[in-house]
Design a protein around this motif. Structure first.
Motif, mmCIF file in Angstrom:
data_model
loop_
_atom_site.group_PDB
_atom_site.id
_atom_site.type_symbol
_atom_site.label_atom_id
_atom_site.label_comp_id
_atom_site.label_asym_id
_atom_site.label_seq_id
_atom_site.Cartn_x
_atom_site.Cartn_y
_atom_site.Cartn_z
ATOM 1 N N LEU A 167 11.163 -7.173 7.954
ATOM 2 C CA LEU A 167 11.264 -5.647 7.278
ATOM 3 C C LEU A 167 10.342 -4.785 7.515
ATOM 4 C CD1 LEU A 167 12.687 -4.249 5.176
ATOM 5 C CD2 LEU A 167 10.396 -5.077 3.971
ATOM 6 N N LEU A 168 8.610 -5.327 6.845
ATOM 7 C CA LEU A 168 7.252 -4.156 7.491
ATOM 8 C C LEU A 168 7.473 -4.081 9.106
ATOM 9 C CD1 LEU A 168 5.019 -6.300 5.469
ATOM 10 C CD2 LEU A 168 6.822 -3.693 4.731
ATOM 11 N N SER A 169 7.620 -4.998 10.604
ATOM 12 C CA SER A 169 7.732 -4.749 11.488
ATOM 13 C C SER A 169 8.500 -4.142 12.095
ATOM 14 C CB SER A 169 7.458 -5.842 12.077
ATOM 15 O OG SER A 169 6.407 -6.590 11.792
ATOM 16 N N GLN A 170 9.939 -3.873 11.374
ATOM 17 C CA GLN A 170 10.676 -3.091 11.617
ATOM 18 C C GLN A 170 10.762 -1.488 11.045
ATOM 19 O OE1 GLN A 170 11.702 -4.546 14.076
ATOM 20 N NE2 GLN A 170 14.507 -3.876 12.880
ATOM 21 N N LEU A 171 10.093 -1.139 10.035
ATOM 22 C CA LEU A 171 9.682 -0.094 9.764
ATOM 23 C C LEU A 171 8.435 0.415 10.515
ATOM 24 C CD1 LEU A 171 10.835 -0.919 5.877
ATOM 25 C CD2 LEU A 171 11.941 1.120 7.234
ATOM 26 N N GLY A 172 7.789 -0.460 11.089
ATOM 27 C CA GLY A 172 7.073 0.311 11.955
ATOM 28 C C GLY A 172 5.311 0.602 11.574
ATOM 29 N N PHE A 173 5.269 -1.020 10.807
ATOM 30 C CA PHE A 173 3.535 -1.082 10.461
ATOM 31 C C PHE A 173 3.547 -2.533 11.796
ATOM 32 C CE2 PHE A 173 5.782 0.251 6.784
ATOM 33 C CZ PHE A 173 4.556 0.786 5.783
ATOM 34 N N ARG A 174 2.519 -2.215 11.756
ATOM 35 C CA ARG A 174 1.540 -3.376 12.814
ATOM 36 C C ARG A 174 -0.015 -3.760 12.082
ATOM 37 N NH1 ARG A 174 -3.580 -0.716 14.007
ATOM 38 N NH2 ARG A 174 -4.091 1.055 12.612
ATOM 39 N N ASP A 175 0.034 -5.044 12.653
ATOM 40 C CA ASP A 175 -0.862 -6.157 12.500
ATOM 41 C C ASP A 175 -0.634 -6.942 11.315
ATOM 42 O OD1 ASP A 175 -2.216 -5.217 14.572
ATOM 43 O OD2 ASP A 175 -3.827 -3.913 13.435
ATOM 44 N N CYS A 176 0.772 -6.813 11.032
ATOM 45 C CA CYS A 176 1.666 -7.932 9.981
ATOM 46 C C CYS A 176 0.687 -8.702 9.712
ATOM 47 C CB CYS A 176 2.204 -7.776 9.911
ATOM 48 S SG CYS A 176 3.952 -6.938 9.992
ATOM 49 N N GLU A 177 0.145 -9.099 8.430
ATOM 50 C CA GLU A 177 -0.914 -10.156 8.402
ATOM 51 C C GLU A 177 0.056 -11.566 7.055
ATOM 52 O OE1 GLU A 177 -4.852 -10.453 8.890
ATOM 53 O OE2 GLU A 177 -4.790 -12.970 7.687
ATOM 54 N N ILE A 178 0.352 -12.768 6.976
ATOM 55 C CA ILE A 178 0.639 -13.293 6.318
ATOM 56 C C ILE A 178 -0.025 -13.979 5.422
ATOM 57 C CG2 ILE A 178 2.472 -14.873 5.117
ATOM 58 C CD1 ILE A 178 4.033 -13.771 6.696
ATOM 59 N N ARG A 179 -0.855 -14.486 4.167
ATOM 60 C CA ARG A 179 -2.285 -15.687 3.874
ATOM 61 C C ARG A 179 -1.059 -16.717 3.120
ATOM 62 N NH1 ARG A 179 -7.704 -12.966 3.382
ATOM 63 N NH2 ARG A 179 -8.578 -12.344 5.572
ATOM 64 N N LYS A 180 -1.404 -17.686 2.719
ATOM 65 C CA LYS A 180 -1.120 -18.633 2.151
ATOM 66 C C LYS A 180 -2.415 -18.734 0.365
ATOM 67 C CE LYS A 180 0.821 -21.751 5.454
ATOM 68 N NZ LYS A 180 1.804 -21.159 4.927
ATOM 69 N N ASP A 181 -1.508 -18.984 -0.700
ATOM 70 C CA ASP A 181 -2.143 -18.936 -1.721
ATOM 71 C C ASP A 181 -2.879 -20.017 -1.926
ATOM 72 O OD1 ASP A 181 -0.645 -20.722 -2.666
ATOM 73 O OD2 ASP A 181 0.807 -19.714 -3.818
ATOM 74 N N ILE A 182 -3.195 -20.927 -2.941
ATOM 75 C CA ILE A 182 -4.179 -22.139 -2.775
ATOM 76 C C ILE A 182 -4.219 -23.160 -3.230
ATOM 77 C CG2 ILE A 182 -6.519 -21.423 -4.484
ATOM 78 C CD1 ILE A 182 -5.088 -21.740 -7.209
ATOM 79 N N PHE A 183 -2.256 -22.674 -3.104
ATOM 80 C CA PHE A 183 -1.030 -24.039 -3.809
ATOM 81 C C PHE A 183 -0.885 -23.746 -2.170
ATOM 82 C CE2 PHE A 183 -1.312 -22.055 -7.462
ATOM 83 C CZ PHE A 183 -1.932 -22.771 -8.127
ATOM 84 N N GLY A 184 -1.263 -23.581 -1.010
ATOM 85 C CA GLY A 184 -0.519 -23.637 -0.007
ATOM 86 C C GLY A 184 0.833 -22.673 0.764
ATOM 87 N N LYS A 185 1.038 -21.937 0.007
ATOM 88 C CA LYS A 185 2.002 -21.332 0.041
ATOM 89 C C LYS A 185 2.362 -19.935 0.447
ATOM 90 C CE LYS A 185 4.568 -24.254 -3.869
ATOM 91 N NZ LYS A 185 4.980 -23.887 -5.431
ATOM 92 N N ASP A 186 2.694 -19.736 1.497
ATOM 93 C CA ASP A 186 3.020 -17.691 1.591
ATOM 94 C C ASP A 186 3.281 -17.226 0.871
ATOM 95 O OD1 ASP A 186 2.937 -18.693 4.589
ATOM 96 O OD2 ASP A 186 4.942 -17.969 4.748
ATOM 97 N N ARG A 187 1.831 -16.428 0.069
ATOM 98 C CA ARG A 187 1.967 -15.513 -1.269
ATOM 99 C C ARG A 187 1.629 -13.948 -0.926
ATOM 100 N NH1 ARG A 187 4.549 -16.487 -4.446
ATOM 101 N NH2 ARG A 187 4.200 -18.721 -4.234
ATOM 102 N N MET A 188 0.984 -13.749 0.239
ATOM 103 C CA MET A 188 0.648 -12.473 0.577
ATOM 104 C C MET A 188 0.410 -11.765 1.739
ATOM 105 S SD MET A 188 -3.566 -13.379 -1.214
ATOM 106 C CE MET A 188 -3.438 -14.603 -1.404
ATOM 107 N N ILE A 189 0.713 -10.924 2.314
ATOM 108 C CA ILE A 189 0.772 -9.781 3.318
ATOM 109 C C ILE A 189 -0.075 -8.775 3.877
ATOM 110 C CG2 ILE A 189 3.532 -8.377 2.777
ATOM 111 C CD1 ILE A 189 4.338 -9.956 5.377
ATOM 112 N N LYS A 190 -0.187 -8.299 4.747
ATOM 113 C CA LYS A 190 -1.082 -7.386 4.491
ATOM 114 C C LYS A 190 -0.740 -6.458 6.340
ATOM 115 C CE LYS A 190 -4.408 -6.812 7.074
ATOM 116 N NZ LYS A 190 -5.766 -6.900 7.765
ATOM 117 N N ALA A 191 -0.415 -5.187 5.962
ATOM 118 C CA ALA A 191 0.629 -4.241 6.547
ATOM 119 C C ALA A 191 -0.532 -3.367 7.249
ATOM 120 C CB ALA A 191 1.796 -4.587 7.259
ATOM 121 N N ILE A 192 -0.412 -2.952 8.577
ATOM 122 C CA ILE A 192 -0.916 -1.231 8.487
ATOM 123 C C ILE A 192 -0.213 -0.243 9.191
ATOM 124 C CG2 ILE A 192 -3.016 0.057 10.096
ATOM 125 C CD1 ILE A 192 -4.460 -2.522 8.079
#
Ligand SMILES: C[S@@+](CC[C@H](N)C(=O)[O-])C[C@H]1O[C@@H](n2cnc3c(N)ncnc32)[C@H](O)[C@@H]1O
Length: 248
Positions: A222-247
């Motif tokens: 979704l974020l890439s389609q809306l024109g954001f770049r360098d999207c990065e997903i990070r996992k939480d301490i439980f090893g689950k995808d939990r946060m994303i950063k986009a520029i």
């Protein structure tokens, strides 16, 4: 307080007054009924902070603290004053933590809930944080109050279909407004906030979200389609995808 507890243990004959005893009994009954301990005592910990909580407002989670740490990591690279917006602030845990960690940050926080804005204002006062709180429905906004270097949000993201995995303390006591999204459109908040951020985030500014562990790839797309770049997903301490950063 610690000293009080120590004194109590050293006095086996110590008796609670009837009024104190009834408080304990009520708390025990509440616990047996799955009421979260944080609502019973009216307080929770978020990193090093002690924040007030009440039933109408979500209890902050440790995963959200990991998001705050990531925002701080990136914010420290900005040499000048930075304007940060938190959308769906709840108890105010995110902007208060950011304000304490980042002396060069000017903070604004939005929530649709009057109860949340009231509580977040009380919590900010506890830590002498000057945060501009705004009561608004982000889904109805045409634009954000100003432009920002960073926008952060932990919006509602639990699908109705995920309720069966959840425990009674959350289902019965935490505010539905803070948690659930329709199964038919689980990314409703991400899409709306990303659209608003396209107008109001400065060029090179960062958008941070806490995300549903099952919807990392969809959120990224979704974020890439809306024109954001360098999207990065990070996992939480439980090893689950939990946060994303986009520029932007
Ligand atoms: C998952 S909670 C996050 C609370 C807090 N930021 C935290 O991390 O503990 C989502 C928050 O979004 C708020 N919210 C729900 N719908 C909203 C809307 N349409 N506009 C603005 N805020 C909304 C809720 O009141 C709730 O405080």
């Amino acid at each position: 307080m610690r000293e009080d507890r120590f004194v109590w243990v050293m006095q086996p004959d110590f008796l609670l007054a009837p009024s104190q005893l009834s408080l304990f009994e009520k708390a025990l009954e509440d616990l047996q009924n799955h009421r979260p301990i944080q609502y019973i005592i009216g307080e929770t910990h978020f990193g090093s902070l002690s924040l007030k909580v009440r039933e109408e407002v979500l209890i902050p989670r440790p995963e959200t603290l990991e998001l705050v740490h990531w925002v701080c990591e990136v914010a420290r690279q900005f040499p000048h004053e930075i304007h940060i917006l938190d959308i769906g602030t709840g108890s105010g845990c995110i902007p208060i933590s950011l304000g304490l960690a980042l002396p060069n940050a000017a903070l604004t926080a939005i929530d649709v809930s009057e109860k949340a804005i009231g509580l977040a204002t009380e919590n900010a006062a506890l830590y002498h944080q000057d945060i501009a709180f705004v009561q608004a429905d982000v889904l109805l906004l045409d634009q954000l109050p100003q432009s920002y270097d960073m926008i952060v949000s932990n919006p509602p993201y639990v699908r109705e279909l995920e309720k069966k995995e959840m425990s009674r303390n959350v289902l019965d006591y935490e505010p539905a407004l803070a948690l659930y999204v329709p199964d038919s459109d689980p990314l409703i908040f991400y899409r709306k906030i990303a659209h608003l951020a396209q107008q109001s985030l400065k060029q090179g500014g960062a958008l941070f979200f806490e995300i549903n562990e099952y919807l990392g790839e969809e959120t990224n797309y979704l974020l890439s389609q809306l024109g954001f770049r360098d999207c990065e997903i990070r996992k939480d301490i439980f090893g689950k995808d939990r946060m994303i950063k986009a520029i932007k």
